[in-house]
Design a protein around this motif. Structure first.
Motif, PDB file in Angstrom:
ATOM      1  N   MET A   1       0.878  -1.330  -0.131  1.00 47.98           N
ATOM      2  CA  MET A   1      -0.024   0.028   0.037  1.00 47.98           C
ATOM      3  C   MET A   1       0.792   1.332  -0.054  1.00 47.98           C
ATOM      4  N   ALA A   2       2.032   1.608   0.990  1.00 49.38           N
ATOM      5  CA  ALA A   2       2.771   2.395   0.755  1.00 49.38           C
ATOM      6  C   ALA A   2       3.648   2.381  -0.333  1.00 49.38           C
ATOM      7  N   SER A   3       3.957   1.579  -1.014  1.00 48.29           N
ATOM      8  CA  SER A   3       4.542   2.051  -2.388  1.00 48.29           C
ATOM      9  C   SER A   3       3.823   2.331  -3.288  1.00 48.29           C
ATOM     10  N   THR A   4       2.444   2.063  -3.263  1.00 46.63           N
ATOM     11  CA  THR A   4       1.432   2.527  -4.284  1.00 46.63           C
ATOM     12  C   THR A   4       1.380   4.161  -4.062  1.00 46.63           C
ATOM     13  N   LEU A   5       1.091   4.463  -2.754  1.00 43.00           N
ATOM     14  CA  LEU A   5       0.945   5.877  -2.300  1.00 43.00           C
ATOM     15  C   LEU A   5       2.256   6.641  -2.940  1.00 43.00           C
ATOM     16  N   PHE A   6       3.409   6.085  -2.745  1.00 42.71           N
ATOM     17  CA  PHE A   6       4.759   6.669  -2.978  1.00 42.71           C
ATOM     18  C   PHE A   6       4.694   6.786  -4.692  1.00 42.71           C
ATOM     19  N   LEU A   7       4.205   5.793  -5.340  1.00 44.20           N
ATOM     20  CA  LEU A   7       4.367   5.913  -6.885  1.00 44.20           C
ATOM     21  C   LEU A   7       3.167   6.851  -7.278  1.00 44.20           C
ATOM     22  N   LEU A   8       1.951   7.128  -6.767  1.00 36.66           N
ATOM     23  CA  LEU A   8       1.352   8.026  -7.143  1.00 36.66           C
ATOM     24  C   LEU A   8       1.417   9.405  -6.786  1.00 36.66           C
ATOM     25  N   ASN A   9       2.164   9.497  -5.658  1.00 35.98           N
ATOM     26  CA  ASN A   9       2.746  10.899  -5.284  1.00 35.98           C
ATOM     27  C   ASN A   9       3.867  11.191  -6.311  1.00 35.98           C
ATOM     28  N   LEU A  10       4.714  10.446  -6.580  1.00 40.81           N
ATOM     29  CA  LEU A  10       5.845  10.599  -7.661  1.00 40.81           C
ATOM     30  C   LEU A  10       5.102  11.341  -8.856  1.00 40.81           C
ATOM     31  N   ARG A  11       3.958  10.542  -9.345  1.00 46.82           N
ATOM     32  CA  ARG A  11       3.093  10.841 -10.455  1.00 46.82           C
ATOM     33  C   ARG A  11       2.830  12.216 -10.332  1.00 46.82           C
ATOM     34  N   ARG A  12       2.323  12.641  -9.354  1.00 45.34           N
ATOM     35  CA  ARG A  12       1.601  14.026  -8.900  1.00 45.34           C
ATOM     36  C   ARG A  12       2.600  15.117  -9.136  1.00 45.34           C
ATOM     37  N   GLN A  13       3.744  15.013  -8.323  1.00 42.46           N
ATOM     38  CA  GLN A  13       4.875  15.705  -8.385  1.00 42.46           C
ATOM     39  C   GLN A  13       5.590  16.075  -9.678  1.00 42.46           C
ATOM     40  N   GLY A  14       5.386  14.711 -10.658  1.00 46.96           N
ATOM     41  CA  GLY A  14       6.099  14.923 -11.943  1.00 46.96           C
ATOM     42  C   GLY A  14       4.878  15.899 -12.777  1.00 46.96           C
ATOM     43  N   GLU A  15       3.754  15.850 -12.773  1.00 49.91           N
ATOM     44  CA  GLU A  15       2.652  16.500 -13.385  1.00 49.91           C
ATOM     45  C   GLU A  15       2.800  18.034 -12.794  1.00 49.91           C
ATOM     46  N   ARG A  16       2.939  18.246 -11.562  1.00 50.32           N
ATOM     47  CA  ARG A  16       3.324  19.399 -11.071  1.00 50.32           C
ATOM     48  C   ARG A  16       4.622  20.295 -11.752  1.00 50.32           C
ATOM     49  N   ALA A  17       5.569  19.463 -12.055  1.00 48.43           N
ATOM     50  CA  ALA A  17       6.915  19.875 -12.306  1.00 48.43           C
ATOM     51  C   ALA A  17       6.834  20.187 -13.961  1.00 48.43           C
ATOM     52  N   GLY A  18       5.878  19.530 -14.485  1.00 53.15           N
ATOM     53  CA  GLY A  18       5.731  19.453 -16.012  1.00 53.15           C
ATOM     54  C   GLY A  18       4.851  21.019 -16.319  1.00 53.15           C
TER      55      GLY A  18
END
Length: 60
Positions: A1-18
């Motif tokens: 579960m924690a790894s899924t949340l981590f990956l989703l957070n990484l995706r969100r951060q990437g979208e923000r950076a874009g």
């Protein structure tokens, strides 16, 4: 579960950076266009006499 949340957070951060990079690019293009307009306005003849002088000298 924690790894899924981590990956989703990484995706969100990437979208923000874009989005931030896109905003920066748009701001740079806007600033460049504004600078060109200001330079053109600063270089314009101030009166009809200035315009005639430029035309006689071939300054356009």
């Amino acid at each position: 579960m924690a790894s899924t949340l981590f990956l989703l957070n990484l995706r969100r951060q990437g979208e923000r950076a874009g989005r931030a990079a896109e905003r920066l690019t748009n701001l740079e293009h806007t600033n460049h266009a504004q600078r060109e307009m200001l330079d053109a306005a600063a270089d314009r003849p101030r009166s009809r006499d200035d315009l005639l002088d430029r035309l006689r000298r071939g300054g356009f």
